[in-house]
Design an enzyme around this catalytic site. Structure first.
Site, PDB file in Angstrom:
ATOM      1  CG  HIS A  36     -19.436 -19.855  14.968  1.00 54.16           C
ATOM      2  ND1 HIS A  36     -20.111 -18.983  15.794  1.00 54.16           N
ATOM      3  CD2 HIS A  36     -20.244 -20.924  14.832  1.00 54.16           C
ATOM      4  CE1 HIS A  36     -21.267 -19.514  16.152  1.00 54.16           C
ATOM      5  NE2 HIS A  36     -21.371 -20.685  15.569  1.00 54.16           N
ATOM      6  CG  ASP A  50     -19.206 -15.722  16.130  1.00 60.28           C
ATOM      7  OD1 ASP A  50     -18.928 -15.983  14.945  1.00 60.28           O
ATOM      8  OD2 ASP A  50     -19.881 -16.476  16.858  1.00 60.28           O
ATOM      9  CB  SER A  52     -24.625 -20.314  15.100  1.00 61.83           C
ATOM     10  OG  SER A  52     -24.035 -20.848  16.241  1.00 61.83           O
TER      11      SER A  52
END
Length: 258
Positions: free
Chosen positions: A62, A114, A209
């Site tokens: 993402h 992801d 992330s």
């Protein structure tokens, strides 16, 4: 109503890069994590990542979501203070991003698969500041209550913009999969995800992330999602992509894209 999850992307783009840090952590020993990568778009930090081959960085899928200028993606290796040009740093353009084929970029509620590989334009020069990290040897169940750590340049405040350009690190413990499933319900898939204990004090946050969760010196997860605006939420564990599950895809993809 089920709490809104969010993708941990860039915070406030301040001078020289994203102002950042990890919640409840401390400054990392400079260059103690030579595998760490800062994934950047037009010179702004957007995500963490790790160097797994001289020309490949592993991060969260993402991280490039909704970025219109994907041709300007670079990784910075060997960094400690993200807004300084340190002699240790290597800035290398990304020539190809390869998201897992089952990742659903347009589905705001599905955070499965992801994970993403970034192929670099040239090989990184391995030094004491820049080096590879070993991956897990096989896919196996990750036990709960194992002490792990994560580092990065993400937000230090769970719902604000207090930040630091210096790499921060924090210790976390893995949570029981059963609790993750109970709280996140069908959003959590124990086969491909792991999660950490929500103690209200320690967490990863925006900008982290793709940063690796290191357990016993081996990366076991990639920071994926948490509660929007409340990274230290004590009810919902933070979730990571389980790296060992994706080993076949990682190895096959790198071999196919030499």
């Amino acid at each position: 109503m089920f709490p809104y999850m969010f993708l941990l992307l860039i915070g406030l783009p301040l001078a020289g890069g994203m102002e950042s840090g990890i919640i409840g952590g401390k400054e990392a020993i400079p260059f103690s994590r030579p595998y760490m990568a800062s994934v950047q778009s037009v010179k702004y930090h957007i995500c963490g990542g790790m160097l797994i081959r001289e020309n490949y960085v592993l991060t969260a899928a993402h991280c490039l979501k909704n970025l219109s200028i994907r041709g300007n993606i670079e990784v910075v290796l060997g960094a400690h203070i993200i807004n300084k040009v340190e002699r240790s740093q290597q800035r290398i353009p990304v020539i190809k991003h390869i998201q897992h084929p089952l990742y659903k970029e347009n589905n705001e509620q599905d955070f499965s698969y992801d994970i993403m590989l970034l192929k670099l334009k040239k090989k990184a020069k391995l030094t004491r500041f820049v080096n590879l990290t070993p991956l897990p040897k096989k896919n196996e169940k990750t036990p709960a209550n194992v002490k792990c750590s994560i580092a990065g340049w993400g937000l230090k405040s769970p719902n604000g913009n207090k930040a630091s350009n210096v790499m921060q690190e924090v210790k976390l413990k893995l949570e029981e999969n059963s609790k993750c499933e109970r709280m996140w319900q069908h959003y959590f898939n124990p086969e491909i995800m792991i999660c950490s204990v929500s103690d209200g004090k320690h967490a990863f946050c925006e900008g982290d992330s793709g940063s690796p969760l290191i357990c016993k010196k081996i990366p076991q997860g990639l920071a994926s999602y948490t509660i929007k605006g409340d990274c230290t939420n004590t009810t919902y564990p933070q979730v990571y992509a389980k790296i060992s599950y994706f080993l076949p895809w990682i190895n096959k993809t790198m071999e196919m894209n030499k």
